[in-house]
Design a protein around this motif. Sequence first.
Motif, PDB file in Angstrom:
ATOM      1  N   ARG A 204       1.841 -48.083 -14.761  1.00 34.64           N
ATOM      2  CA  ARG A 204       1.156 -48.565 -13.572  1.00 34.64           C
ATOM      3  C   ARG A 204       1.416 -47.639 -12.391  1.00 34.64           C
ATOM      4  N   TYR A 205       2.657 -47.183 -12.246  1.00 35.57           N
ATOM      5  CA  TYR A 205       2.940 -46.264 -11.150  1.00 35.57           C
ATOM      6  C   TYR A 205       2.253 -44.922 -11.372  1.00 35.57           C
ATOM      7  N   ASP A 206       2.102 -44.528 -12.626  1.00 35.07           N
ATOM      8  CA  ASP A 206       1.366 -43.307 -12.900  1.00 35.07           C
ATOM      9  C   ASP A 206      -0.083 -43.457 -12.475  1.00 35.07           C
ATOM     10  N   LEU A 207      -0.655 -44.639 -12.628  1.00 34.16           N
ATOM     11  CA  LEU A 207      -2.017 -44.894 -12.171  1.00 34.16           C
ATOM     12  C   LEU A 207      -2.100 -44.702 -10.663  1.00 34.16           C
ATOM     13  N   ASP A 208      -1.122 -45.220  -9.919  1.00 37.54           N
ATOM     14  CA  ASP A 208      -1.082 -45.016  -8.472  1.00 37.54           C
ATOM     15  C   ASP A 208      -1.092 -43.534  -8.135  1.00 37.54           C
ATOM     16  N   GLU A 209      -0.228 -42.796  -8.811  1.00 37.47           N
ATOM     17  CA  GLU A 209      -0.084 -41.371  -8.508  1.00 37.47           C
ATOM     18  C   GLU A 209      -1.354 -40.604  -8.849  1.00 37.47           C
ATOM     19  N   GLN A 210      -2.001 -40.985  -9.954  1.00 39.36           N
ATOM     20  CA  GLN A 210      -3.230 -40.300 -10.344  1.00 39.36           C
ATOM     21  C   GLN A 210      -4.326 -40.526  -9.309  1.00 39.36           C
ATOM     22  N   ILE A 211      -4.456 -41.744  -8.830  1.00 39.89           N
ATOM     23  CA  ILE A 211      -5.469 -42.050  -7.817  1.00 39.89           C
ATOM     24  C   ILE A 211      -5.183 -41.279  -6.540  1.00 39.89           C
ATOM     25  N   LEU A 212      -3.929 -41.290  -6.094  1.00 37.27           N
ATOM     26  CA  LEU A 212      -3.552 -40.568  -4.878  1.00 37.27           C
ATOM     27  C   LEU A 212      -3.778 -39.066  -5.037  1.00 37.27           C
ATOM     28  N   ARG A 213      -3.373 -38.515  -6.177  1.00 36.31           N
ATOM     29  CA  ARG A 213      -3.529 -37.077  -6.402  1.00 36.31           C
ATOM     30  C   ARG A 213      -5.002 -36.682  -6.393  1.00 36.31           C
ATOM     31  N   ASN A 214      -5.831 -37.509  -7.028  1.00 38.60           N
ATOM     32  CA  ASN A 214      -7.261 -37.216  -7.066  1.00 38.60           C
ATOM     33  C   ASN A 214      -7.871 -37.254  -5.667  1.00 38.60           C
ATOM     34  N   LEU A 215      -7.449 -38.212  -4.863  1.00 45.38           N
ATOM     35  CA  LEU A 215      -7.952 -38.298  -3.493  1.00 45.38           C
ATOM     36  C   LEU A 215      -7.518 -37.080  -2.675  1.00 45.38           C
ATOM     37  N   LYS A 216      -6.287 -36.651  -2.879  1.00 44.82           N
ATOM     38  CA  LYS A 216      -5.775 -35.513  -2.107  1.00 44.82           C
ATOM     39  C   LYS A 216      -6.526 -34.222  -2.407  1.00 44.82           C
ATOM     40  N   TYR A 217      -6.750 -33.968  -3.690  1.00 46.55           N
ATOM     41  CA  TYR A 217      -7.245 -32.652  -4.080  1.00 46.55           C
ATOM     42  C   TYR A 217      -8.731 -32.624  -4.407  1.00 46.55           C
ATOM     43  N   ASN A 218      -9.410 -33.749  -4.304  1.00 49.63           N
ATOM     44  CA  ASN A 218     -10.849 -33.777  -4.573  1.00 49.63           C
ATOM     45  C   ASN A 218     -11.616 -34.453  -3.453  1.00 49.63           C
ATOM     46  N   SER A 219     -11.047 -34.438  -2.266  1.00 52.96           N
ATOM     47  CA  SER A 219     -11.722 -35.048  -1.127  1.00 52.96           C
ATOM     48  C   SER A 219     -12.729 -34.072  -0.553  1.00 52.96           C
ATOM     49  N   SER A 220     -13.921 -34.560  -0.247  1.00 54.08           N
ATOM     50  CA  SER A 220     -14.942 -33.713   0.367  1.00 54.08           C
ATOM     51  C   SER A 220     -14.977 -33.885   1.874  1.00 54.08           C
ATOM     52  N   ASN A 221     -14.050 -34.701   2.411  1.00 54.01           N
ATOM     53  CA  ASN A 221     -14.006 -34.937   3.847  1.00 54.01           C
ATOM     54  C   ASN A 221     -12.799 -34.220   4.436  1.00 54.01           C
ATOM     55  N   LEU A 222     -13.064 -33.208   5.249  1.00 50.79           N
ATOM     56  CA  LEU A 222     -12.008 -32.410   5.867  1.00 50.79           C
ATOM     57  C   LEU A 222     -11.111 -33.242   6.772  1.00 50.79           C
ATOM     58  N   MET A 362      -5.600 -47.613 -26.075  1.00 49.04           N
ATOM     59  CA  MET A 362      -6.721 -48.358 -25.518  1.00 49.04           C
ATOM     60  C   MET A 362      -6.496 -48.679 -24.045  1.00 49.04           C
ATOM     61  N   ILE A 363      -5.272 -49.107 -23.714  1.00 48.83           N
ATOM     62  CA  ILE A 363      -4.964 -49.432 -22.326  1.00 48.83           C
ATOM     63  C   ILE A 363      -5.097 -48.190 -21.449  1.00 48.83           C
ATOM     64  N   ASN A 364      -4.635 -47.039 -21.959  1.00 49.80           N
ATOM     65  CA  ASN A 364      -4.769 -45.802 -21.192  1.00 49.80           C
ATOM     66  C   ASN A 364      -6.228 -45.454 -20.931  1.00 49.80           C
ATOM     67  N   CYS A 365      -7.076 -45.699 -21.909  1.00 48.84           N
ATOM     68  CA  CYS A 365      -8.508 -45.444 -21.723  1.00 48.84           C
ATOM     69  C   CYS A 365      -9.081 -46.348 -20.643  1.00 48.84           C
ATOM     70  N   VAL A 366      -8.670 -47.614 -20.655  1.00 49.61           N
ATOM     71  CA  VAL A 366      -9.131 -48.554 -19.630  1.00 49.61           C
ATOM     72  C   VAL A 366      -8.648 -48.113 -18.249  1.00 49.61           C
ATOM     73  N   LEU A 367      -7.369 -47.722 -18.161  1.00 48.30           N
ATOM     74  CA  LEU A 367      -6.816 -47.285 -16.885  1.00 48.30           C
ATOM     75  C   LEU A 367      -7.512 -46.018 -16.385  1.00 48.30           C
ATOM     76  N   ASN A 368      -7.848 -45.103 -17.293  1.00 50.51           N
ATOM     77  CA  ASN A 368      -8.572 -43.899 -16.884  1.00 50.51           C
ATOM     78  C   ASN A 368      -9.950 -44.242 -16.335  1.00 50.51           C
ATOM     79  N   ASP A 369     -10.593 -45.214 -16.966  1.00 50.80           N
ATOM     80  CA  ASP A 369     -11.902 -45.653 -16.488  1.00 50.80           C
ATOM     81  C   ASP A 369     -11.778 -46.285 -15.099  1.00 50.80           C
ATOM     82  N   ILE A 370     -10.779 -47.144 -14.930  1.00 52.74           N
ATOM     83  CA  ILE A 370     -10.547 -47.778 -13.627  1.00 52.74           C
ATOM     84  C   ILE A 370     -10.231 -46.731 -12.572  1.00 52.74           C
ATOM     85  N   GLN A 371      -9.372 -45.769 -12.935  1.00 53.37           N
ATOM     86  CA  GLN A 371      -8.996 -44.725 -11.978  1.00 53.37           C
ATOM     87  C   GLN A 371     -10.210 -43.938 -11.499  1.00 53.37           C
ATOM     88  N   ALA A 372     -11.065 -43.515 -12.427  1.00 54.40           N
ATOM     89  CA  ALA A 372     -12.239 -42.719 -12.062  1.00 54.40           C
ATOM     90  C   ALA A 372     -13.155 -43.499 -11.122  1.00 54.40           C
TER      91      ALA A 372
END
Length: 385
Positions: A204-222, A362-372
């Motif tokens: 679950r904490y890895d899910l938090d980190e993945q979401i935060l990391r994606n926001l940091k490095y894939n943001s289109s808003n300067l 299976m749970i990891n696949c669900v979490l990846n879908d939720i994260q995206a």
Amino acid sequence: MKQKFYPYFLLVSMMVALVGCKSASKMYQQGNYDEAVELAAKKLQKKPGDAELVHVIQNAYRFAVNDHESRIQALSAGQSEMKYEAIYREYASLQRLYDAIYHSPEVMNVVEPTDYSAYLVTYADKTADAYRDRAYRRMDMGTRESFKDAYFDLEKALGYRRGDLELLDAKEEAYENALTRVVVLPMDDGQNGFRFSSYNMADRYDLDEQILRNLKYNSSNLFVKYYSRAEARGLNIVPDQVVELRLNTLQSGRMRNVEDRREVSKDIVVKETVYRPDSVVKEYAKVKAILTLNRRTLSADGSMTILVRDGEGRRIWSDHVSGAYDWATEFTTYTGDERALSENDRKLIRIRPENPPSDREMINCVLNDIQAKANNQLRNYFNRF
């Protein structure tokens, strides 16, 4: 053969030169004086002294200078605070013509161009001052949007006065005031008591980190920056908005098996009686088999609530995202007489069932879908700022 080739080669060369000359002349006749000067200058390097090219470049340069200087006079008389940038561009065009002629000794012999480099320096400074002054007025307004506009003005000013420390400091100040600082909180480790043999709080904490990391490095808003709670505390950052993530459901279903049966039959020869070579009597019998198509399925799903609060804890936006993963395998078995099976039936029963994924997979696949989906929704939301 050689006597035929050389006249042909000379003819082609003359045609190319003629086309080049006519192209410059055509641009001149159409009023494209800058293009005519630049093209004629190139052609004169290959054909010094060409009378038609000399005529084109002398007249085209004179008309080009007249056009640009007329526009400069009109712009100078205007009241727009940003007129200096337009004047700079006119002088840049004039200087480009000077450079095209100056770098060709053959052309310098027939045209005396004017060097406008001093004007470029003067109007680069005036343009930088204009953008700087407008940026300062916008910064005095004190809103996040005005600081954002000021940032872009100062960026343009630096394009005309590179490395200026005053402009660089002002640009940094405008950026800091234009920023929306967002803290993404870690998920509550007491949520709903989710417990799976292959799923624990580390996931679950890895899910938090993945979401935060994606926001940091894939943001289109300067102008939006994301921080973890620990980063915000370490940098003494007061957030403008706070993101809370909460898993509502997360479950892996049981295996389901659906069967579809069908009967197949075939008439086969069970006895042959030969009375003579051209007289054979065959006896037939019907054989049957039952084919069973097995379809095994597994599914997992989950859902998350995204909640955004302002710096004072007031709820300002929320959304709900869900994720799912479905797995299936198909295979065929039979009972009865194998002789009743067709060749296609035999192919079906040779297909072996696939092994099902583990709960963790299976749970990891669900979490990846939720994260995206969560990242997509959050980016869409924060792109408004």
